[in-house]
Design an enzyme around this catalytic site. Structure first.
Site, PDB file in Angstrom:
ATOM      1  N   SER A  12       0.849  -1.202   0.000  1.00 47.39           N
ATOM      2  CA  SER A  12       0.000   0.000   0.000  1.00 47.39           C
ATOM      3  C   SER A  12       0.885   1.255   0.000  1.00 47.39           C
ATOM      4  O   SER A  12       1.718   1.429   0.905  1.00 47.39           O
ATOM      5  CB  SER A  12      -0.888  -0.026   1.248  1.00 47.39           C
ATOM      6  OG  SER A  12      -1.135   1.273   1.719  1.00 47.39           O
TER       7      SER A  12
HETATM    8  N1  LIG Z   1      -5.385   9.137   2.355  1.00 47.45           N
HETATM    9  C1  LIG Z   1      -5.150   7.888   3.032  1.00 47.45           C
HETATM   10  C2  LIG Z   1      -5.428   6.754   2.079  1.00 47.45           C
HETATM   11  C3  LIG Z   1      -5.579   5.426   2.807  1.00 47.45           C
HETATM   12  C4  LIG Z   1      -6.063   4.345   1.883  1.00 47.45           C
HETATM   13  O1  LIG Z   1      -6.794   4.603   0.905  1.00 47.45           O
HETATM   14  N2  LIG Z   1      -5.701   3.111   2.171  1.00 47.45           N
HETATM   15  C5  LIG Z   1      -6.147   2.001   1.371  1.00 47.45           C
HETATM   16  C6  LIG Z   1      -4.977   1.111   1.049  1.00 47.45           C
HETATM   17  S1  LIG Z   1      -3.808   1.921   0.012  1.00 47.45           S
HETATM   18  C7  LIG Z   1      -7.147   1.192   2.182  1.00 47.45           C
HETATM   19  O2  LIG Z   1      -6.966   1.001   3.354  1.00 47.45           O
HETATM   20  N3  LIG Z   1      -8.215   0.709   1.533  1.00 47.45           N
HETATM   21  C8  LIG Z   1      -9.190  -0.120   2.161  1.00 47.45           C
HETATM   22  C9  LIG Z   1     -10.415   0.620   2.590  1.00 47.45           C
HETATM   23  O3  LIG Z   1     -10.433   1.865   2.494  1.00 47.45           O
HETATM   24  O4  LIG Z   1     -11.360  -0.041   3.018  1.00 47.45           O
HETATM   25  C10 LIG Z   1      -3.717   7.826   3.556  1.00 47.45           C
HETATM   26  O5  LIG Z   1      -2.853   8.492   2.997  1.00 47.45           O
HETATM   27  O6  LIG Z   1      -3.468   7.139   4.562  1.00 47.45           O
END
Ligand SMILES: N[C@@H](CCC(=O)N[C@@H](CS)C(=O)NCC(=O)O)C(=O)O
Length: 223
Positions: A12
């Site tokens: 990620s």
């Molecule tokens: N803006 C956030 C983005 C976090 C994000 O989108 N994480 C994704 C993985 S890259 C995630 O956890 N996706 C699963 C979900 O949102 O349920 C950051 O920079 O931490």
């Protein structure tokens, strides 16, 4: 004092920036993998801690934080020996913050808008989204003109988060050659981060996502 806990998944991009910073600071996390590909982030215990159910999420003695750039700022304030990575000089910090917000809201956002629908569900590439991404890379190029680093005269967390984004673009074979300042800055940042397990923590994972993207492109005939 107990070790902070990091809920994460190695490929990620926002998690990668936290792991790189931890390496720079010599900070040991208790690492807990949350496999979002299997929906583990939707388990009740995780949602009770972070209703937005995303990684990275950090728990430092009851302080629960998500949004990677907020975590970066906190970790420097809490654990770094100096303010170098997140300068306290308000005028320099203002520039660091602007770059962090630019990455969150514009550059990385446009990267995900363009690549992720294809990478995850095989959607056709959208030329309007490609143009919006190219526009944002052009803005970064303009920001970097005449500077060695994004916000200060040295490497800061602004460079770190932008490095994860731009190295991901490079892995996706986004054409960076027209953006000379971005390319020079990228090489400089990679060299700066080489001693901090850059290849293992970031470059190899950027390639992993790019392979996923290319596999989907091949399946869908590259439409
Ligand atoms: N803006 C956030 C983005 C976090 C994000 O989108 N994480 C994704 C993985 S890259 C995630 O956890 N996706 C699963 C979900 O949102 O349920 C950051 O920079 O931490």
């Amino acid at each position: 004092m107990s070790t902070p806990v990091l809920y994460y998944l190695p490929p990620s991009p926002p998690c990668r920036s936290i792991l790189l910073l931890a390496k720079m600071l010599g900070l040991d996390f208790e690492l807990k993998i949350v496999n979002i590909m299997e929906g583990e982030q939707l388990k009740p215990n995780f949602v009770a801690m972070n209703p937005q159910h995303c990684v990275p999420t950090m728990n430092d003695q009851g302080l629960v934080l998500w949004e990677s750039r907020a975590i970066l700022s906190y970790l420097v304030a809490a654990y770094a020996k100096s303010d170098e990575l997140y300068p306290t000089d308000i005028r320099v910090r203002a520039l660091v913050d602007q770059r962090l917000h630019f990455d969150l809201g514009t550059l990385y956002q446009r990267l995900t808008d363009f690549y992720f629908p294809t990478m995850f569900i095989g959607a056709p590439l959208d030329e309007v989204k490609r143009a919006r991404l190219t526009e944002a890379v052009g803005w970064l190029n303009a920001i970097l003109e005449g500077r060695e680093y994004a916000a200060a005269d040295h490497f800061t967390i602004a460079d770190l988060t932008l490095l994860v984004t731009v190295s991901q673009l490079e892995a996706f074979d986004f054409e960076l050659r027209p953006f000379k300042h971005v390319k020079q800055w990228l090489d400089r940042c990679k060299e700066h981060m080489a001693p901090y397990d850059y290849d293992e923590l970031n470059a190899s994972k950027a390639s992993m996502l790019a392979d996923m993207f290319r596999a989907k492109m091949n399946q869908t005939g590259g439409s």
